[in-house]
Design an enzyme around this catalytic site. Structure first.
Site, PDB file in Angstrom:
ATOM      1  CE  LYS A 100      76.015  47.400-109.163  1.00 28.19           C
ATOM      2  NZ  LYS A 100      77.135  46.656-109.713  1.00 28.19           N
ATOM      3  CD  GLU A 121      81.775  44.751-111.011  1.00 29.89           C
ATOM      4  OE1 GLU A 121      82.780  43.930-110.946  1.00 29.89           O
ATOM      5  OE2 GLU A 121      80.982  44.854-111.919  1.00 29.89           O
ATOM      6  CG  ASP A 137      77.400  49.057-112.373  1.00 28.94           C
ATOM      7  OD1 ASP A 137      77.387  49.080-111.078  1.00 28.94           O
ATOM      8  OD2 ASP A 137      76.811  48.091-113.060  1.00 28.94           O
ATOM      9  CG  ASP A 168      79.470  47.345-115.689  1.00 30.74           C
ATOM     10  OD1 ASP A 168      78.582  46.467-115.087  1.00 30.74           O
ATOM     11  OD2 ASP A 168      80.520  47.361-115.102  1.00 30.74           O
ATOM     12  CB  SER A 169      75.013  43.859-117.050  1.00 26.30           C
ATOM     13  OG  SER A 169      73.883  44.849-116.673  1.00 26.30           O
ATOM     14  CD  GLU A 173      77.135  39.158-110.537  1.00 28.08           C
ATOM     15  OE1 GLU A 173      77.589  40.267-110.540  1.00 28.08           O
ATOM     16  OE2 GLU A 173      77.197  38.588-111.617  1.00 28.08           O
TER      17      GLU A 173
HETATM   18  O1  KIV Z   1      75.922  45.424-114.284  1.00 30.50           O
HETATM   19  C1  KIV Z   1      74.899  45.046-113.869  1.00 30.50           C
HETATM   20  O2  KIV Z   1      73.677  44.867-114.359  1.00 30.50           O
HETATM   21  C2  KIV Z   1      74.859  44.558-112.451  1.00 30.50           C
HETATM   22  C3  KIV Z   1      73.824  43.851-111.722  1.00 30.50           C
HETATM   23  C4  KIV Z   1      73.497  42.777-112.406  1.00 30.50           C
HETATM   24  C5  KIV Z   1      74.033  43.539-110.210  1.00 30.50           C
HETATM   25  O3  KIV Z   1      75.746  44.751-111.567  1.00 30.50           O
END
Ligand code: KIV
Length: 258
Positions: A110, A112, A81, A42-43, A177
């Site tokens: 994934k 968090e 994510d 989600d970056s 992280e």
């Molecule tokens: O959102 C993302 O790209 C991430 C990674 C940088 C671990 O969670």
């Protein structure tokens, strides 16, 4: 168990695990050649949309980018994510995880957090969803300036307890992280599942970076980012040549026309 996950678990200690982000088909095609895990992170909210935080990323955005990535990921494990606010309860976590998997055909999701979301993680695992954990700096819920984790004894204990809890709950790997090297090392040694570090030292079982950062497409001064190539240089070269040849009428030639 998913064969790709089995392979990743077997890599612990033996060889480093490579994880890279991809948000679209063309980048995913290249990433898939080198990565054990292709992560639709989600970056993408900050990298592609200039959002102030990943909290603004929607389920639809994650699904649409993941559909594009799926077209090119053949070899690696594809992880998506789950965006902020999509796993607040067991039922919403399962409903949204199922939607992500059905629409994108990804292999895993994934989430968090540790103890605070452990019920949701256990519920997903019980329902046969492959889950990757994420501890340390948690961009979805971090307040104020991003800071490293594991500096105080309280933080160290909490991180270590969370990691054990996640493993017991059935996640197949954990992203660490911005965790202090000694703490990341201790967590990595205490777990049977692999840790994937980002800003958390060489002691982790693998490393992840945002692909756009490491190729120099996205400008960032985050400490853990190393720019392995300046892709903008090559992009500029091609674009400048195109513009110049159009202006000088060198392009298009007869062979480029119908
Ligand atoms: O959102 C993302 O790209 C991430 C990674 C940088 C671990 O969670």
């Amino acid at each position: 168990m998913n064969e790709k996950i089995k392979k990743i678990l077997n890599k612990k200690i033996k060889s480093k695990i490579i994880c890279l982000t991809a948000y679209s088909k063309n980048v995913a095609e290249q990433v898939d050649k080198y990565a054990d895990i292709t992560l639709v992170g989600d970056s993408l909210g900050s990298v592609l949309y200039n959002y102030k935080s990943t909290r603004s990323v929607s389920l639809t955005e994650m699904i649409n980018h993941s559909k594009s990535v799926r077209l090119a990921v053949k070899k690696s494990l594809m992880v998506v994510d789950m965006p902020y606010n999509t796993y607040n309860s067991n039922n919403s976590a399962l409903k949204n995880a199922k939607k992500i998997i059905k629409d994108t055909k990804c292999d895993a999701v994934k989430l968090e957090g540790g103890k605070k979301i452990i019920k949701q993680i256990q519920f997903l695992v019980k329902n046969k969803i492959n889950v990757m954990g994420h501890l340390g700096l948690l961009p979805q819920t971090a307040k104020g300036k991003f800071k490293s984790k594991g500096k105080t004894n309280k933080e160290k204990k909490q991180l270590s307890n969370d990691a054990i809890l996640l493993e017991k709950s059935g996640v197949f790997a954990i992203v660490l992280e911005c965790i202090k090297p000694s703490v990341a090392k201790q967590i990595t040694q205490q777990l049977k599942i692999p840790t994937i570090g980002i800003g958390s030292s060489v002691h982790c079982d693998g490393q992840v970076l945002v692909t756009d950062d490491l190729i120099g497409l996205n400008d960032t001064n985050i400490r853990f980012v190393k720019k392995f190539v300046n892709i903008k240089k090559y992009l500029n070269l091609g674009l400048r040549k195109f513009a110049s040849e159009v202006k000088s009428k060198k392009y298009p030639q007869k062979k480029h026309s119908y």
